[in-house]
Scaffold this active site. Structure first.
Site, short mmCIF file in Angstrom:
data_model
loop_
_atom_site.label_atom_id
_atom_site.label_comp_id
_atom_site.label_asym_id
_atom_site.label_seq_id
_atom_site.Cartn_x
_atom_site.Cartn_y
_atom_site.Cartn_z
N HIS A 299 0.83 -1.21 0.00
CA HIS A 299 0.00 0.00 0.00
C HIS A 299 0.86 1.26 0.00
CE1 HIS A 299 -4.11 -1.46 1.00
NE2 HIS A 299 -3.48 -2.46 1.57
N PRO A 300 0.41 2.29 -0.70
CA PRO A 300 1.05 3.59 -0.49
C PRO A 300 0.55 4.15 0.84
CG PRO A 300 -0.77 3.82 -2.02
CD PRO A 300 -0.64 2.35 -1.72
N GLU B 101 -9.31 4.85 -3.90
CA GLU B 101 -9.31 4.56 -2.48
C GLU B 101 -8.88 5.73 -1.61
OE1 GLU B 101 -7.03 0.98 -2.12
OE2 GLU B 101 -8.55 -0.20 -3.14
N ALA C 33 -10.08 3.63 3.42
CA ALA C 33 -10.22 5.07 3.26
C ALA C 33 -11.45 5.48 2.47
CB ALA C 33 -8.96 5.63 2.58
N PHE D 144 0.17 2.75 8.30
CA PHE D 144 -1.20 2.88 8.77
C PHE D 144 -2.14 2.35 7.69
CE2 PHE D 144 -5.02 5.72 9.05
CZ PHE D 144 -5.52 5.22 10.25
#
Length: 157
Positions: A55-56, A75, A109, A105
């Site tokens: 994930h970014p 997202e 989103a 984290f």
């Protein structure tokens, strides 16, 4: 194989993807989504970390600017229009989170504002590491389900 690559696009855990391959065939969408949840529940910490690493970071300006994947825009869409001060605060809080827990984290989103995600990040920072791993894994389960549902909708639309 093509199917494995597609599955890894939903959840970047090789173990999860292999479990999903073994769970086929799926007669309907409900069976697919149930199998996705079950396979994720059978995964462990290393599988979670592998997935999280793909994930970014929420609010990562470079990822948002480059739109590395269409999923980043979908997202984190509300984050891309957030004021610079909130993006800076997200970046700083993400750094503290990573230093504390050793992974980025993770939050589903979709539909959340940048401020809401920043608030969630601050709420979760004091959590004990095992509790946070459990919360992050649940958020990933929700992300995977959302990605699968969007993919299924492509066939209905």
């Amino acid at each position: 194989p093509v199917v494995l690559k597609r599955l890894l696009g939903f959840c970047h855990s090789r173990v999860w993807a292999q479990k999903m391959l073994g769970a086929r065939p799926f007669d309907n969408a409900a069976m697919l989504l149930t199998a996705a949840d079950r396979c994720w529940q059978e995964c462990g910490r290393e599988d979670y970390l592998e997935t999280f690493a793909a994930h970014p970071r929420i609010g990562d300006r470079q990822a948002l600017a480059q739109k590395l994947a269409s999923q980043v825009d979908r997202e984190q869409g509300q984050v891309s229009t957030a004021p610079a001060a909130i993006l800076d605060a997200l970046a700083a809080a993400n750094d503290r989170y990573y230093q504390r827990f050793g992974f980025i984290f993770i939050v589903c989103a979709s539909g959340k504002s940048a401020q809401a995600m920043l608030d969630l990040l601050h709420q979760r920072l004091p959590n004990p590491p095992e509790q946070e791993m459990t919360l992050a894994a649940e958020e990933q389960r929700r992300i995977t389900a959302l990605r699968l549902q969007r993919w299924l909708e492509e066939f209905d639309g």
